[in-house]
Scaffold this active site. Structure first.
Site, PDB file in Angstrom:
ATOM      1  N   PRO A   1       0.905  -1.174   0.078  1.00 22.79           N
ATOM      2  CA  PRO A   1       0.031  -0.037  -0.024  1.00 22.79           C
ATOM      3  C   PRO A   1       0.839   1.389  -0.064  1.00 22.79           C
ATOM      4  O   PRO A   1       1.879   1.377   0.672  1.00 22.79           O
ATOM      5  CB  PRO A   1      -0.723  -0.068   1.446  1.00 22.79           C
ATOM      6  CG  PRO A   1      -0.601  -1.495   1.542  1.00 22.79           C
ATOM      7  CD  PRO A   1       0.457  -2.042   1.171  1.00 22.79           C
ATOM      8  N   ILE A   2       0.310   2.208  -0.924  1.00 23.72           N
ATOM      9  CA  ILE A   2       1.112   3.533  -0.924  1.00 23.72           C
ATOM     10  C   ILE A   2       1.530   4.312   0.450  1.00 23.72           C
ATOM     11  O   ILE A   2       2.478   4.850   0.888  1.00 23.72           O
ATOM     12  CB  ILE A   2       0.658   4.489  -1.744  1.00 23.72           C
ATOM     13  CG1 ILE A   2       1.782   5.523  -2.362  1.00 23.72           C
ATOM     14  CG2 ILE A   2      -0.774   5.120  -1.519  1.00 23.72           C
ATOM     15  CD1 ILE A   2       2.714   5.009  -2.983  1.00 23.72           C
ATOM     16  N   CYS A   3       0.410   4.122   1.504  1.00 24.15           N
ATOM     17  CA  CYS A   3       0.398   4.796   2.690  1.00 24.15           C
ATOM     18  C   CYS A   3       1.529   4.021   3.532  1.00 24.15           C
ATOM     19  O   CYS A   3       2.258   4.656   4.192  1.00 24.15           O
ATOM     20  CB  CYS A   3      -0.939   4.763   3.318  1.00 24.15           C
ATOM     21  SG  CYS A   3      -1.548   3.071   3.681  1.00 24.15           S
ATOM     22  N   THR A   4       1.721   2.896   3.348  1.00 27.01           N
ATOM     23  CA  THR A   4       2.878   2.233   4.217  1.00 27.01           C
ATOM     24  C   THR A   4       4.107   2.606   3.536  1.00 27.01           C
ATOM     25  O   THR A   4       5.101   2.742   4.216  1.00 27.01           O
ATOM     26  CB  THR A   4       2.747   0.401   3.896  1.00 27.01           C
ATOM     27  OG1 THR A   4       1.575   0.241   4.341  1.00 27.01           O
ATOM     28  CG2 THR A   4       3.723  -0.053   4.576  1.00 27.01           C
TER      29      THR A   4
ATOM     30  N   ASN B   1       4.743   6.465   4.485  1.00 36.48           N
ATOM     31  CA  ASN B   1       4.460   6.781   5.967  1.00 36.48           C
ATOM     32  C   ASN B   1       5.243   5.827   6.988  1.00 36.48           C
ATOM     33  O   ASN B   1       5.863   6.487   8.022  1.00 36.48           O
ATOM     34  CB  ASN B   1       2.942   7.310   6.341  1.00 36.48           C
ATOM     35  CG  ASN B   1       2.513   8.461   5.578  1.00 36.48           C
ATOM     36  OD1 ASN B   1       3.190   9.381   5.161  1.00 36.48           O
ATOM     37  ND2 ASN B   1       1.279   8.405   5.166  1.00 36.48           N
TER      38      ASN B   1
END
EC number: 6.2.1.45
Length: 152
Positions: A49-52, A55
């Site tokens: 996931p891009i958020c992983t 961030n």
């Protein structure tokens, strides 16, 4: 699973949801009526996931994927687009047919590469590298620490 057992024990429904990049999933679990949460198994993840990546990287695979994405977005894709722009007379026409915001993003990147951020000498390259490093490894980290303080 802790939540699954307690939902069954107290006869309470469970609404489980999650995201993976641009994809999402949801599962409704009603005790003694639907399949329990722990009896289902998620398919293996194909992408991170891009958020992983942006961030909360927490595995070496996240770091490797971030580095690969960063390299491609800095050195591969812009160079390919500039080369196409310079050699293919139909590049702009073809780019304008792309969906969503892609045409604007691609053409802005070409303009940035050829006009706004075009290096004229080695010193320009070093300056760009220093600014990029500072952005990625100083500013972004400070911003993350501000948004998500360690004591939370």
């Amino acid at each position: 699973m802790y939540m699954d057992r307690h939902c069954v024990y107290y006869r309470k429904p469970l609404l489980e949801s999650g995201t993976l990049g641009t994809k999402g999933n949801i599962q409704v679990v009603i005790p003694f009526l639907t399949e329990s949460y722990s009896s289902s198994q998620d398919p293996p993840e194909k992408s991170i996931p891009i958020c992983t990546l942006k961030n909360f990287p927490n595995a070496i695979e996240h770091t490797l994927q971030w580095a690969r994405d960063e390299f491609e977005s800095l050195f591969k894709q812009p160079a390919e687009n500039v080369n196409q722009y310079l050699t293919n007379p139909k590049f702009v026409e073809r780019t304008l047919r792309l969906g969503g915001t892609q045409p604007l993003e691609v053409l802005e990147a070409v303009h940035r590469s050829l006009v706004l951020q075009r290096p004229h000498d080695w010193a320009d390259c070093v300056t760009w590298a220093c600014l990029h490093w500072h952005s990625q490894y100083a500013n972004n980290i400070r911003q993350l620490l501000h948004n998500f303080p360690p004591e939370q």
